[in-house]
Motif scaffolding. Structure first.
Motif, PDB file in Angstrom:
ATOM      1  N   LYS A   1       0.835  -1.210   0.000  1.00 42.79           N
ATOM      2  CA  LYS A   1       0.000   0.000   0.000  1.00 42.79           C
ATOM      3  C   LYS A   1       0.860   1.247   0.000  1.00 42.79           C
ATOM      4  O   LYS A   1       1.835   1.345   0.734  1.00 42.79           O
ATOM      5  CB  LYS A   1      -0.917  -0.021   1.241  1.00 42.79           C
TER       6      LYS A   1
ATOM      7  N   GLY B   1      -4.382   5.869  -0.522  1.00 38.65           N
ATOM      8  CA  GLY B   1      -5.801   5.540  -0.482  1.00 38.65           C
ATOM      9  C   GLY B   1      -6.238   4.479  -1.490  1.00 38.65           C
ATOM     10  O   GLY B   1      -7.173   3.720  -1.221  1.00 38.65           O
TER      11      GLY B   1
ATOM     12  N   ASP C   1      -6.445   1.121  -0.030  1.00 42.19           N
ATOM     13  CA  ASP C   1      -7.635   0.897   0.804  1.00 42.19           C
ATOM     14  C   ASP C   1      -8.848   0.597  -0.061  1.00 42.19           C
ATOM     15  O   ASP C   1      -9.587  -0.355   0.191  1.00 42.19           O
ATOM     16  CB  ASP C   1      -7.919   2.150   1.667  1.00 42.19           C
TER      17      ASP C   1
ATOM     18  N   TYR D   1      -9.905   0.297  10.972  1.00 43.94           N
ATOM     19  CA  TYR D   1     -10.235   1.662  11.423  1.00 43.94           C
ATOM     20  C   TYR D   1     -11.542   1.685  12.215  1.00 43.94           C
ATOM     21  O   TYR D   1     -12.459   2.450  11.917  1.00 43.94           O
ATOM     22  CB  TYR D   1     -10.354   2.632  10.233  1.00 43.94           C
TER      23      TYR D   1
ATOM     24  N   ARG E   1       0.643  11.762   2.619  1.00 42.33           N
ATOM     25  CA  ARG E   1       1.823  11.803   1.770  1.00 42.33           C
ATOM     26  C   ARG E   1       2.456  13.185   1.789  1.00 42.33           C
ATOM     27  O   ARG E   1       1.778  14.187   1.966  1.00 42.33           O
ATOM     28  CB  ARG E   1       1.441  11.467   0.318  1.00 42.33           C
TER      29      ARG E   1
ATOM     30  N   LYS F   1      -0.970  18.013  -1.230  1.00 41.53           N
ATOM     31  CA  LYS F   1      -1.392  17.872   0.166  1.00 41.53           C
ATOM     32  C   LYS F   1      -1.271  19.145   1.008  1.00 41.53           C
ATOM     33  O   LYS F   1      -1.520  19.123   2.208  1.00 41.53           O
ATOM     34  CB  LYS F   1      -0.619  16.720   0.837  1.00 41.53           C
TER      35      LYS F   1
ATOM     36  N   ARG G   1       8.057   8.744   8.011  1.00 37.37           N
ATOM     37  CA  ARG G   1       8.098   7.338   7.590  1.00 37.37           C
ATOM     38  C   ARG G   1       6.654   6.857   7.448  1.00 37.37           C
ATOM     39  O   ARG G   1       5.722   7.575   7.830  1.00 37.37           O
ATOM     40  CB  ARG G   1       8.836   6.468   8.628  1.00 37.37           C
ATOM     41  N   PHE G   2       6.483   5.684   6.852  1.00 35.40           N
ATOM     42  CA  PHE G   2       5.143   5.096   6.777  1.00 35.40           C
ATOM     43  C   PHE G   2       4.985   4.217   8.003  1.00 35.40           C
ATOM     44  O   PHE G   2       5.772   3.306   8.234  1.00 35.40           O
ATOM     45  CB  PHE G   2       4.985   4.273   5.491  1.00 35.40           C
ATOM     46  N   ASP G   3       4.016   4.502   8.851  1.00 36.16           N
ATOM     47  CA  ASP G   3       3.876   3.781  10.115  1.00 36.16           C
ATOM     48  C   ASP G   3       2.389   3.615  10.423  1.00 36.16           C
ATOM     49  O   ASP G   3       1.747   4.506  10.976  1.00 36.16           O
ATOM     50  CB  ASP G   3       4.589   4.589  11.216  1.00 36.16           C
TER      51      ASP G   3
ATOM     52  N   TYR H   1      -4.856   9.078  14.852  1.00 29.31           N
ATOM     53  CA  TYR H   1      -6.303   9.247  14.634  1.00 29.31           C
ATOM     54  C   TYR H   1      -7.038   9.236  15.977  1.00 29.31           C
ATOM     55  O   TYR H   1      -7.970  10.000  16.198  1.00 29.31           O
ATOM     56  CB  TYR H   1      -6.864   8.118  13.764  1.00 29.31           C
TER      57      TYR H   1
ATOM     58  N   GLY I   1     -10.188  11.435  -0.518  1.00 30.17           N
ATOM     59  CA  GLY I   1      -9.569  11.568   0.795  1.00 30.17           C
ATOM     60  C   GLY I   1     -10.190  10.562   1.740  1.00 30.17           C
ATOM     61  O   GLY I   1     -11.410  10.473   1.867  1.00 30.17           O
ATOM     62  N   LEU I   2      -9.315   9.789   2.378  1.00 34.05           N
ATOM     63  CA  LEU I   2      -9.799   8.846   3.390  1.00 34.05           C
ATOM     64  C   LEU I   2      -9.472   9.356   4.783  1.00 34.05           C
ATOM     65  O   LEU I   2     -10.133   9.016   5.758  1.00 34.05           O
ATOM     66  CB  LEU I   2      -9.144   7.470   3.192  1.00 34.05           C
ATOM     67  N   ILE I   3      -8.429  10.201   4.835  1.00 30.32           N
ATOM     68  CA  ILE I   3      -7.940  10.684   6.132  1.00 30.32           C
ATOM     69  C   ILE I   3      -9.087  11.316   6.943  1.00 30.32           C
ATOM     70  O   ILE I   3      -9.249  11.029   8.121  1.00 30.32           O
ATOM     71  CB  ILE I   3      -6.840  11.761   5.904  1.00 30.32           C
TER      72      ILE I   3
HETATM   73  P1  ADP Z   1      -3.845   9.510  -0.834  1.00 24.29           P
HETATM   74  O1  ADP Z   1      -4.436   8.294  -1.467  1.00 24.29           O
HETATM   75  O2  ADP Z   1      -3.905  10.732  -1.701  1.00 24.29           O
HETATM   76  O3  ADP Z   1      -2.459   9.276  -0.305  1.00 24.29           O
HETATM   77  P2  ADP Z   1      -5.969   9.264   1.130  1.00 24.29           P
HETATM   78  O4  ADP Z   1      -6.488  10.239   2.129  1.00 24.29           O
HETATM   79  O5  ADP Z   1      -6.960   8.786   0.115  1.00 24.29           O
HETATM   80  O6  ADP Z   1      -4.712   9.919   0.447  1.00 24.29           O
HETATM   81  O7  ADP Z   1      -5.388   7.964   1.876  1.00 24.29           O
HETATM   82  C1  ADP Z   1      -4.233   7.942   2.610  1.00 24.29           C
HETATM   83  C2  ADP Z   1      -4.147   6.606   3.360  1.00 24.29           C
HETATM   84  O8  ADP Z   1      -2.778   6.332   3.655  1.00 24.29           O
HETATM   85  C3  ADP Z   1      -4.856   6.619   4.696  1.00 24.29           C
HETATM   86  O9  ADP Z   1      -5.256   5.291   5.009  1.00 24.29           O
HETATM   87  C4  ADP Z   1      -3.742   7.087   5.664  1.00 24.29           C
HETATM   88  O10 ADP Z   1      -3.997   6.695   6.999  1.00 24.29           O
HETATM   89  C5  ADP Z   1      -2.552   6.364   5.079  1.00 24.29           C
HETATM   90  N1  ADP Z   1      -1.253   7.035   5.300  1.00 24.29           N
HETATM   91  C6  ADP Z   1      -0.762   8.099   4.626  1.00 24.29           C
HETATM   92  N2  ADP Z   1       0.479   8.392   5.053  1.00 24.29           N
HETATM   93  C7  ADP Z   1       0.786   7.510   6.030  1.00 24.29           C
HETATM   94  C8  ADP Z   1       1.931   7.278   6.856  1.00 24.29           C
HETATM   95  N3  ADP Z   1       3.022   8.030   6.762  1.00 24.29           N
HETATM   96  N4  ADP Z   1       1.886   6.256   7.737  1.00 24.29           N
HETATM   97  C9  ADP Z   1       0.787   5.476   7.816  1.00 24.29           C
HETATM   98  N5  ADP Z   1      -0.332   5.633   7.071  1.00 24.29           N
HETATM   99  C10 ADP Z   1      -0.337   6.631   6.173  1.00 24.29           C
END
Ligand code: ADP
Length: 468
Positions: free
Chosen positions: A15, A18, A21, A250, A297, A303, A350-352, A360, A376-378
């Motif tokens: 992944k 979004g 997901d 979630y 991101r 963003k 980092r991605f975590d 959240y 946007g899912l955030i």
């Molecule tokens: P996009 O697809 O444009 O990146 P979205 O809001 O659709 O944005 O989805 C972003 C997804 O990625 C969400 O599930 C968010 O929690 C997750 N995410 C983004 N950056 C990170 C990170 N650095 N660490 C963990 N999860 C992340």
């Protein structure tokens, strides 16, 4: 119906954002609508096969005058009954990628592998319809038509028009398709680039994007990323359908990453406990003061990272007597700027996934200053955890956040408008009764996939029966 859903990423295997997901949760929801839906994705080098995965096909494709062996593996993610076909090819598909659209050969090869499989090698299962997602698999209808003389109905979902697979790599020549047989290959985007998304827009039978507002926006010069005229010309076959959220991930009531799970009835105590734990783990003073978060991101285009850096640099972020934590990764130069601009904030690049869940749950509000946002899912996840989104009024953010009821929206992409929205949000949260009311409002919103899966299902049926 038998549906093939093609995507570059799927949560649980690989992944980047979004799309991962959506590619997991929408198909899971369509399974519940009794569709025989199966996924096709690349076997990225990050994905490990296990003994339980079975080889279902092997064949060769020709790309750039080379014969390349392809294997197709069937994999199930633990606890899921969604069949996932992973395409393995050693020269191109095993290349590492990032969230950019700079990997033309890899995705031309992916589209060729899937098209060849559907047209010639998936003898045991034939889809009625192919659902393409973003530029990575947007060439499939063109390849099917011109290399295999086969045109099953196809739907292309645009998750983000900013990434188009616009390239100088001669992919069509390498695929063996010429403008003489396929005149749309003469369509280029400036300066003179071939463009995967453009070919998908022209060749797919129906187009969707991930929110009603973004569907309108992408037909304008401001948001159309140079493809607005093509999208306008297809407006009768273009629909915006909002993304939903997983019904298993979630969920604050059962989130394994939290120190204390919580529901709408226990939101106050639950968020307090999670905030204290988060402050402690981040090395922040454990205090009952507003904790502001950012998750997403790090890119220079979408963003609103410029606004965050501006706010950090000018000392506006965090406002007095608040704390700020940033979690995001992407452009290394912007990451360095974020680190250099932050004085009293926590910047984690980092991605975590576990930390994202903890933010959240533990934060009071989340900043989403995107200049555009397809869905946007955030913000959806934030609301599920009772965390107030402070967001730009654009795309899916405008469609899902109710100003002053489930979030705060601002219109201008300026530091003033952004800061004023944040201060408005903090003022709302400072009144305990109002705060609880907002949290309950947010947590009672229904972001399940079901209504959107029904809309997709109707489109599939209409396409299949020739109504669309
Ligand atoms: P996009 O697809 O444009 O990146 P979205 O809001 O659709 O944005 O989805 C972003 C997804 O990625 C969400 O599930 C968010 O929690 C997750 N995410 C983004 N950056 C990170 C990170 N650095 N660490 C963990 N999860 C992340």
């Amino acid at each position: 119906m038998r549906l093939l859903f093609t995507a570059n990423e799927v949560r649980g295997l690989y992944k980047l954002g979004g799309l991962g997901d959506v590619a997991r949760d929408l198909p899971e929801s369509l399974l519940l609508q009794n569709h025989d839906i199966r996924l096709a994705a690349p076997l990225h080098p990050e994905i490990k096969l296990s003994r339980a995965d079975c080889l279902v096909s092997s064949f060769n494709i020709t790309y750039d005058n080379q014969s390349l062996p392809v294997k197709v593996w069937l994999k199930y993610i633990d606890g899921s009954r969604l069949p996932i076909y992973l395409f393995e090819e050693d020269l191109y598909l095993s290349q590492y990628t990032d969230a950019s659209d700079n990997h033309a050969d890899k995705y031309a090869v992916l589209s060729l592998c899937i098209a060849a499989w559907v047209a010639q090698h998936s003898t045991f299962w034939q889809p009625h319809l192919i659902h393409l997602n973003d530029w990575h698999t947007a060439l499939i209808p063109l390849i099917l038509k011109h290399l295999f003389n086969y045109s099953p109905p196809s739907l292309l979902t645009i998750h983000n028009l900013a990434y188009q697979g616009s390239t100088t790599t001669p992919v069509f020549q390498k695929l063996g398709i010429s403008p003489e047989t396929c005149p749309t290959l003469n369509l280029k985007t400036p300066p003179n680039f071939d463009n995967f998304m453009l070919q998908g827009i022209v060749h797919a039978d129906f187009l969707t994007t991930v929110s009603p507002t973004y569907a309108k926006e992408i037909q304008t010069t401001e948001f159309g990323e140079g493809l607005e005229e093509y999208l306008k010309s297809r407006h009768q076959s273009l629909q915006g359908i909002i993304n939903g959220l997983s019904s298993v991930d979630y969920i604050p009531q059962s989130d394994p990453h939290l120190v204390q799970s919580f529901s709408i009835d226990t939101v106050e105590a639950g968020k307090n406990a999670n905030k204290s734990a988060l402050q402690k783990s981040l090395g922040l003073p454990v205090k009952n003061i507003p904790l502001i978060g950012y998750i997403g991101r790090v890119d220079g285009h979408q963003k609103g990272i410029d606004l965050i850096i501006g706010a950090l640099k000018s000392g506006n972020l965090p406002p007095p007597n608040t704390q700020f934590v940033f979690l995001g990764t992407g452009d290394p130069q912007l990451e360095a700027k974020l680190h250099a601009s932050a004085k009293d904030s926590i910047i984690i690049t980092r991605f975590d996934e576990p930390l994202a869940h903890q933010i959240y749950a533990g934060a009071d509000c989340l900043l989403i200053p995107s200049s555009f946002e397809p869905c946007g899912l955030i913000q959806l996840i934030a609301m599920r955890y009772g965390t107030l989104p402070i967001a730009k009024k654009t795309g899916g953010l405008a469609d899902t956040i109710k100003h002053n009821q489930t979030g705060v929206l601002f219109e201008d992409h300026t530091l003033e408008a952004f800061m004023s929205a944040l201060m408005q949000g903090l003022a709302l949260l400072s009144n305990p009764q109002r705060r609880l009311e907002l949290q309950k409002n947010m947590m009672s919103q229904d972001f399940s996939w079901e209504p959107s899966a029904i809309l997709y299902s109707n489109i599939y049926q209409n396409m299949y029966t020739g109504l669309n």
